[in-house]
Design a protein around this motif. Structure first.
Motif, short mmCIF file in Angstrom:
data_model
loop_
_atom_site.label_atom_id
_atom_site.label_comp_id
_atom_site.label_asym_id
_atom_site.label_seq_id
_atom_site.Cartn_x
_atom_site.Cartn_y
_atom_site.Cartn_z
N UNK A 63 -15.30 14.62 24.23
CA UNK A 63 -14.22 13.67 24.49
C UNK A 63 -14.78 12.40 25.10
N UNK A 64 -14.00 11.35 25.03
CA UNK A 64 -14.41 10.08 25.61
C UNK A 64 -14.63 10.21 27.11
N UNK B 156 -18.12 10.43 31.77
CA UNK B 156 -18.52 11.14 32.99
C UNK B 156 -20.02 11.41 32.99
N UNK B 157 -20.57 11.78 31.83
CA UNK B 157 -22.00 12.03 31.73
C UNK B 157 -22.78 10.75 32.00
N UNK C 55 -15.72 14.96 37.08
CA UNK C 55 -17.06 14.42 37.27
C UNK C 55 -17.94 15.32 38.14
N UNK C 56 -17.35 16.01 39.11
CA UNK C 56 -18.13 16.80 40.07
C UNK C 56 -19.06 17.82 39.42
N UNK C 57 -18.62 18.57 38.39
CA UNK C 57 -19.54 19.56 37.80
C UNK C 57 -20.74 18.94 37.11
N UNK C 58 -20.73 17.64 36.85
CA UNK C 58 -21.83 16.98 36.15
C UNK C 58 -22.85 16.37 37.10
N UNK D 270 -25.93 7.47 36.41
CA UNK D 270 -26.09 6.18 37.11
C UNK D 270 -25.49 6.23 38.52
N UNK D 271 -25.50 7.39 39.11
CA UNK D 271 -24.88 7.55 40.41
C UNK D 271 -25.55 6.73 41.50
#
Length: 778
Positions: free
Chosen positions: A7-8, A13-14, A38-41, A19-20
Motif C-alpha cells: 500500500x501507499x 512508512x518504510x 510506523x512503529x513496527x518498522x 530517514x528517521x
C-alpha cells in the motif's frame, strides 16, 4: 509467485523509517493512527526513543517488543505470563547476550543501526545480570571504552549473579574489583547470588564476599585506568587531611582489644578475616605500585623484630604450605606460585614503604596463610617479648567463631587480622550461595564478615556442605544480632546432610537471632556418621528462646520424627507466626499431630498458612478435618500426604462438607494425593449452591487426572455456577503433571471451558513417565 503490492502507506512508512535521523522530531508529532503503522518498522534504537511519543498518542509498544523477542531470541522466556514489560525484558536479555557474545547484532536489520551502541543503549534497562565462567563479562564491562555503560549499570542494576565460575588470573580479578566497587560500593546492587561452583577459587570467593559486605581499602585497587575512582577521591582527600596520629590509631591492630571479650560486646567493630600479619599484603594485592600498602602499626611492631633470614621462613611457612598443598586438592594447583609467594613473604615483613610484593603471588598467599597455626605463621622466636602468641591467633571468647569445634583448625587455630583500617563502603542486603562448598576457612571468613554486616536483610545458604561449620556461621549471626541497627530478617539454610537434629538447629538460630521474620531449615539426609556423632549441641538444647518476631517457619526434616515437645518452645516464642511448613517428617505416634494442632491453636493465633509435604497423614483423618475447620487459617496444603490411601468414601464427603462450611479458607492445595477422576468430580461440590465457602484457589496437580474426568468436573462446576447466578469466588486452578495427554481433544475442550470460569495453570506433561504405582489408582 507475484508478491502482493504494498500500500501507499506502507511504502511511505518504510521510506520514513529509513530517514528517521532527519525526520524523527516530526514523526513523533504524527497522529496516533499514523504512528501505529510506523512503529513496527523502526529499529530498536528508534523504537526505544519512540516510547514517549507512543505513550502520548495512547499507543502501547508492548506487542512490538514481544514480536522482537520472538524474532530475535527465538525462545519462550520462563514465566512469560508474569512479564509486565516486554521492552525491559528484551533489552535486558539483549544486553546479556551481546555481553557474552551469543547474539550477533547483524543478524536482524532492527538491531543494525549505526546510531545504536548495543551495550550502552540497553544498559539503563538492566536490573539483573549474570556473570559466568572466566568472568569475560566483567572484563568487558571494566574496559575503558565501556565506562559509560558501567555508570548506567550502577544506577539500574539491582541483582548481580555469578554462575559456574572458574579460577581467574590477576588481570581478571582486577577488573572484577573495579566492577564490584562501582556496582556495589557506589551503585545500586542490593543482591549478590552465586550458583554452582563445585571447586571454588578461595581467593575469588573471598573477594566477592568481602566486597559484597562493603569492605575494601580506600584508594587501593580502585584506580580506573591510572586515575583514582572519582567517587572515592573526595573521601581519600579527606582521609589524607587527618592527623597522622588518628590514622595510626584507626589502623592499629591491638591484640589486647580482640582478646578482651567484654570490649567486643560493648562496641560494634569491623569483622576479622584470617591472617593478621597479611593486612598490608591484602591491601596491596591488586593495587600495584601506584599506592603504598596499608600499614598496620601493631603488625609492623612485630615484623620489625622478625629475623629476616631465609631459614626461618622456609622452615616455618614453606614447610607448612607444602604439607597443606599435598593434602588439599583445591590449592594444589597453585603450589608453584605459592613457592614464589613464600620467598616474597619475608620481604613484606620488613619495615619498609618501598617494597611491593607481586600481586598474583600475594593474592594467592594471603588467603592460604589463613590456614597456618601460630607456629607456622611466624617463627616462635619472632614474637615480641612478653606477647602472648595465642592472642594473635585465637578469637576471644566473645568473638565470632570462638570455641566451636566446627570453627577450629586441626592442630591449631587460624591467624586473624582486623579490617578496621579498611574502608567500609555500601554493602548488599541479600546474599545467596547455592551449591558452593564452603571450607572451614571460608566459613570463618564469612562468619566474621556477617558479624558486622548490618545492612544484610536476607541470607541464603543452600547446599554448601557446611557440616559442623554451621556453628561457625551461627557465631557470626549471634555477633550480628548485638548490633542495634541490624536488618537481617530472612535466613534460609539447606543442605544434603544435617550436622544436628533439625529442631535443635532451629532453636540455635532463633535463640541467637530472635529478630528473624523468616527461617527455613532444610536437609535431605541425616549425617552419615549419625551413630557416632554427639547428640547435638548442649548449649543449643538448653538455650532459652526469647520472644521472637518470627512470621514464617519452614522445616524440612531428613526423615526425622516430629516431636511436638521439641517444637513447642519455638511455637511458644513465636506469637507472630503466620506461616508454618513441615516437610518430610515422620509422626512417631498417633497423638503427635493432635498435640501439634493444640499447640498451634494456643500459641499462634495469627497463623494463616499451614503446609504439610511428604508427611504420611493416611491415619490422621480426624486431625485433617480439624485443620480444615479452623476459622483462622486461609491456606492449607497437604502435598503428597497420602490422604486417601486408606480412607473411605465418607472421608471425602466429610472433607467437602467441612470446606463448604469454612468461609475463611481461601486456598486448598492437594497435589500428589491420588485423587483420580471420581474424587476430582466430587470436589466440584465445594462450590454448590448451599456452600458458604470462599475458596479461591484449588491445586490438584499430580493426581492422576485424565481428560474425561477433568471435563466432567468442568461440567459440574459450570452447573453450580449457573445455579448461583454466576456468583463464585473461585479464580485459580492448578493442574500440573496430570494425564491430560491421553486424550488431547477432550483435554482441550475441558481446558477451554475451564478458562472461561477461572485461571488455569497446567503443563504439557508426558504421562508415560508417571510412576507405576499410580496405575492402581485408576
Amino acid at each position: 509467485m507475484v508478491a502482493e503490492p504494498r500500500s501507499l502507506f506502507a511504502l511511505s512508512a518504510a521510506a520514513v523509517s529509513r530517514s528517521m535521523g532527519a525526520l524523527e522530531r516530526d514523526v513523533w508529532a504524527l497522529p496516533g493512527h499514523l504512528l501505529r503503522g510506523l512503529l513496527p518498522l523502526l529499529t530498536v534504537f528508534r523504537l526505544e526513543r519512540a516510547e514517549g511519543a507512543a505513550r502520548r498518542a495512547g499507543l502501547s509498544t508492548q506487542p512490538i517488543w514481544r514480536k522482537l523477542w520472538d524474532d530475535v531470541m527465538k525462545t519462550r522466556p520462563p514465566n512469560s505470563e508474569n512479564i509486565t514489560c516486554w521492552r525491559k525484558k528484551f533489552l535486558e536479555t539483549f544486553f546479556s547476550n551481546v555481553l557474552h557474545g551469543v547474539l550477533d547484532v547483524s543478524s536482524d536489520w532492527r538491531l543494525n543501526d549505526h546510531h545504536f551502541s548495543p551495550l550502552l543503549h540497553s544498559s539503563p534497562h538492566v536490573s539483573q545480570l549474570t556473570l559466568c565462567n572466566m568472568l569475560q563479562g566483567a572484563v568487558e564491562l571494566a574496559a575503558e571504552h565501556n565506562q559509560k555503560v558501567l555508570e548506567n549499570l550502577a544506577g539500574s542494576l539491582r541483582i548481580l549473579k555469578f554462575q559456574h565460575l572458574l579460577s581467574s588470573d590477576q588481570s581478571i580479578r582486577r577488573s572484577l574489583v573495579l566492577l564490584l566497587h562501582r556496582l556495589i560500593h557506589h551503585g545500586s546492587v542490593s543482591q549478590v547470588s552465586m550458583y554452582s561452583w563445585p571447586v571454588p577459587d578461595t581467593v575469588l570467593l573471598v573477594l566477592i564476599l568481602s566486597m559484597s559486605a562493603g569492605f575494601w581499602r580506600l584508594g587501593n585497587a580502585l584506580t580506573y585506568h591510572g586515575s583514582l575512582c572519582g567517587l572515592c577521591r573526595g573521601e581519600d582527600k579527606a582521609q589524607s587531611q587527618e592527623p597522622a596520629q588518628e590514622r595510626a590509631e584507626r589502623g592499629h591492630c591491638n591484640e589486647r582489644e580482640w582478646s578482651d571479650g567484654k570490649n567486643q560486646e560493648g562496641s560494634p567493630r569491623a569483622p576479622e578475616v584470617s591472617g593478621c600479619r597479611t593486612d598490608a599484603r591484602l591491601n596491596s594485592v591488586v593495587s600495584g605500585p601506584r599506592s603504598p600498602p596499608l600499614r598496620n602499626q601493631a603488625c609492623e611492631e612485630v615484623s620489625s623484630e622478625v629475623p629476616c633470614n631465609h631459614t626461618s621462613i622456609q622452615g616455618g611457612s614453606h614447610r607448612w604450605v607444602s604439607d597443606q598443598l599435598s593434602h588439599h586438592p583445591i590449592l594444589r594447583k597453585t603450589r608453584r606460585r605459592l613457592k614464589s609467594a613464600v620467598g616474597k613473604k619475608r620481604r613484606c615483613l620488613r619495615r619498609s614503604r618501598r617494597l611491593y610484593a607481586d600481586p598474583e603471588d600475594l593474592y594467592d598467599f594471603v588467603f592460604t596463610v589463613a590456614r597456618e597455626d601460630s607456629s607456622g605463621l611466624f617463627d616462635k622466636n619472632s614474637a615480641t617479648e612478653g606477647e602472648n602468641t595465642e592472642n594473635w591467633t585465637s578469637s576471644s571468647p566473645g568473638s565470632p567463631c570462638a570455641g566451636h569445634a566446627g570453627c577450629k583448625k586441626r592442630g591449631g587455630s587460624a591467624g586473624i587480622f582486623s579490617l578496621k583500617a579498611a574502608h567500609r563502603f555500601r554493602s548488599v542486603s541479600t546474599l545467596e550461595l547455592f551449591s558452593i562448598p564452603l571450607t572451614e576457612e571460608t566459613c570463618r571468613i564469612l562468619s566474621n564478615l556477617l558479624s558486622s554486616w548490618v545492612s544484610l536483610e536476607n541470607l541464603v545458604l543452600s547446599y554448601n556442605g557446611l557440616g559442623a561449620n554451621i556453628i561457625c556461621i551461627l557465631s557470626g549471626l549471634r555477633a550480628l544480632s548485638r548490633h542495634s541497627d541490624c536488618h537481617l530478617r530472612v535466613v534460609r539454610v539447606s543442605d544434603i546432610f544435617s550436622h544436628m537434629p533439625c529442631m535443635e538447629l532451629v532453636r540455635c538460630i532463633l535463640s541467637a537471632f530472635p529478630q528473624l521474620h523468616t527461617l527455613s531449615v532444610s536437609f535431605d539426609l541425616k549425617c552419615q556418621l549419625e551413630g557416632n556423632r554427639p547428640e547435638g549441641n548442649p548449649s543449643c538444647s538448653k538455650a532459652e528462646i526469647p520472644d521472637s518476631c518470627l512470621e514464617q517457619l519452614e522445616i524440612r526434616f531428613p526423615r526425622e520424627p516430629l516431636h511436638t515437645a521439641f517444637l513447642l518452645p519455638v511455637l511458644k516464642a513465636s506469637k507472630s507466626l503466620q506461616q508454618l511448613s513441615l516437610d518430610s517428617a515422620t509422626l512417631p505416634c498417633a497423638q503427635e499431630l493432635g498435640l501439634l494442632l493444640e499447640a498451634l491453636k494456643e500459641y499462634n493465633p495469627n497463623l494463616k498458612k499451614v503446609s504439610f509435604h511428604d508427611v504420611n497423614l493416611a491415619e490422621h483423618q480426624k486431625e485433617v478435618l480439624l485443620l480444615l475447620q479452623d476459622p483462622v487459617l486461609q491456606e492449607i496444603t497437604f502435598s503428597f500426604c497420602r490422604l486417601f490411601e486408606s480412607s473411605t468414601t465418607e472421608f471425602l464427603s466429610e472433607i467437602i462438607n467441612t470446606v463448604k462450611r469454612n468461609s475463611s479458607l481461601k486456598s486448598l492445595k492437594l497435589p500428589g494425593n491420588r485423587l483420580g477422576n471420581h474424587r476430582l468430580v466430587a470436589l466440584a461440590d465445594i462450590f454448590s449452591e448451599d456452600s458458604s465457602s470462599s475458596l479461591c484457589q484449588l491445586d490438584v496437580s499430580s493426581n492422576c487426572i485424565k481428560p474425561d474426568g477433568l471435563l466432567e468436573f468442568t461440567k459440574k462446576l459450570e452447573s453450580h455456577i449457573q445455579q448461583r447466578g454466576g456468583q463464585i469466588q473461585f479464580t485459580h486452578l492448578r493442574l500440573f503433571q496430570n494425564w491430560l495427554d491421553q486424550d488431547a481433544e477432550t483435554a482441550q475442550e475441558a481446558l477451554r471451558r475451564l478458562k472461561a470460569v477461572c485461571s488455569v495453570v497446567n503443563d504439557s506433561w508426558d504421562s508415560s513417565q508417571a510412576f507405576a504405582d499410580y496405575i492402581s489408582v485408576m
